[in-house]
Enzyme design. Sequence first.
Site, PDB file in Angstrom:
ATOM      1  N   GLY A  73      -5.902  45.133  95.479  1.00 27.95           N
ATOM      2  CA  GLY A  73      -6.374  46.205  96.002  1.00 27.95           C
ATOM      3  C   GLY A  73      -7.381  46.248  96.970  1.00 27.95           C
ATOM      4  O   GLY A  73      -7.589  45.502  98.483  1.00 27.95           O
TER       5      GLY A  73
ATOM      6  N   GLY B  29      -6.167  40.093  92.212  1.00 25.11           N
ATOM      7  CA  GLY B  29      -6.179  41.874  92.282  1.00 25.11           C
ATOM      8  C   GLY B  29      -6.648  41.674  93.500  1.00 25.11           C
ATOM      9  O   GLY B  29      -8.275  41.530  93.845  1.00 25.11           O
TER      10      GLY B  29
ATOM     11  N   MET C 114     -10.749  46.041  97.285  1.00 24.69           N
ATOM     12  CA  MET C 114     -12.104  45.316  97.228  1.00 24.69           C
ATOM     13  C   MET C 114     -11.080  43.564  97.386  1.00 24.69           C
ATOM     14  O   MET C 114     -11.990  42.918  98.395  1.00 24.69           O
ATOM     15  CB  MET C 114     -13.095  45.040  96.513  1.00 24.69           C
ATOM     16  CG  MET C 114     -14.032  46.385  96.092  1.00 24.69           C
ATOM     17  SD  MET C 114     -15.150  46.121  97.189  1.00 24.69           S
ATOM     18  CE  MET C 114     -15.921  44.745  96.429  1.00 24.69           C
ATOM     19  N   GLY C 115     -10.390  43.061  96.505  1.00 26.17           N
ATOM     20  CA  GLY C 115      -9.948  41.784  97.147  1.00 26.17           C
ATOM     21  C   GLY C 115      -8.764  41.356  98.208  1.00 26.17           C
ATOM     22  O   GLY C 115      -9.087  40.726  98.596  1.00 26.17           O
TER      23      GLY C 115
ATOM     24  N   LYS D  69     -25.987  47.544  88.597  1.00 24.81           N
ATOM     25  CA  LYS D  69     -25.018  48.268  89.354  1.00 24.81           C
ATOM     26  C   LYS D  69     -24.467  49.040  88.449  1.00 24.81           C
ATOM     27  O   LYS D  69     -23.425  49.885  88.587  1.00 24.81           O
ATOM     28  CB  LYS D  69     -24.044  46.659  90.117  1.00 24.81           C
ATOM     29  CG  LYS D  69     -22.208  47.515  90.855  1.00 24.81           C
ATOM     30  CD  LYS D  69     -22.074  46.872  91.285  1.00 24.81           C
ATOM     31  CE  LYS D  69     -20.607  47.726  92.337  1.00 24.81           C
ATOM     32  NZ  LYS D  69     -19.581  46.729  92.970  1.00 24.81           N
TER      33      LYS D  69
END
Length: 313
Positions: free
Chosen positions: A9, A7, A11-12, A187
């Site tokens: 994107g 993943g 954050m990845g 969170k």
Amino acid sequence: MKIVIAGAGAMGGRFGYMLKQAGQQVILVDSWKEHIDIISQNGLTVESDGKRESVPFTAYHTKQIAHLEIADTIILFVKAMQLPEMLSDLQSIIGQNTRVICLLNGLGHIDTIKKYVSHKNIFIGVTMWTAGLVSAGHIHLAGDGSIELQNITPSENESGQQLVDIFNEAGLKARYSHDVLVSIWKKACVNGVLNGICAILDCNLYQFGQIPSHHDFVAQVVSEFAAIAKSIDNVDIDQTAVIKLIESTYDPEKQGMHYPSMHQDLVKNHRLTEVDYINGYIARKGKEQGIPVPYCELITLLVHGKEKVLGII
């Protein structure tokens, strides 16, 4: 260490970038073909502190990884609704000792991961780092963050600490936790308040904080998350502290100008959201437990409604 980011994107990409800068061998894996093609050809474009650089990466589409060697560590950053398919695609590179770290937003992921990964190799965590996806192959980094990490099998404490050390070498400010579930729920509260409403209202955190009666809205959503956390996981949430944390994000000199990930998905990129794993999760559990959660039910309904209006579903 051979680390696969599943993943890749915003954050990845951020984690991959920081780990690579620290000398780790990082492979990016994602189902977005255009994104992977651009990274493979031109590198990942990273904007940070007014600077822009193109960082070379080995990157693969999820359906093209069968030939890869077994990974030492896999970090999951895939969207929640894509998790089962991603884990299925990763099976060929998950070995007996491959550690799988879940840093996804939302709730209920561990039950899914257990179907594909040995329990002793599963690590759960929560991160307060943020990042933005500008376009395919292009991310923007701003602000500070941290990671809290824990193994789900008690015998793997030492391995969990090793992962914390690797993250800290990359400047990711990690710490080992003995009760990460509390932080995950905390969170989830933050995301449950800010993600859906900022997507619905098309606003950033600062703009949301300027809305009349925003405090009452925040308090109600947090109370619903707290009730479900106590009911199903026996987790006590300090509601006053969580509300204070949420309201601290409005500062335009800090995180205030940030658009949450659900806004990026829904408003900017017209993609399906993770609302069913955040507010929708609370709505489902509320129904099962007989606990009223009207705000989470409404947020879920409105986000899905906007998905429909935009032609996403």
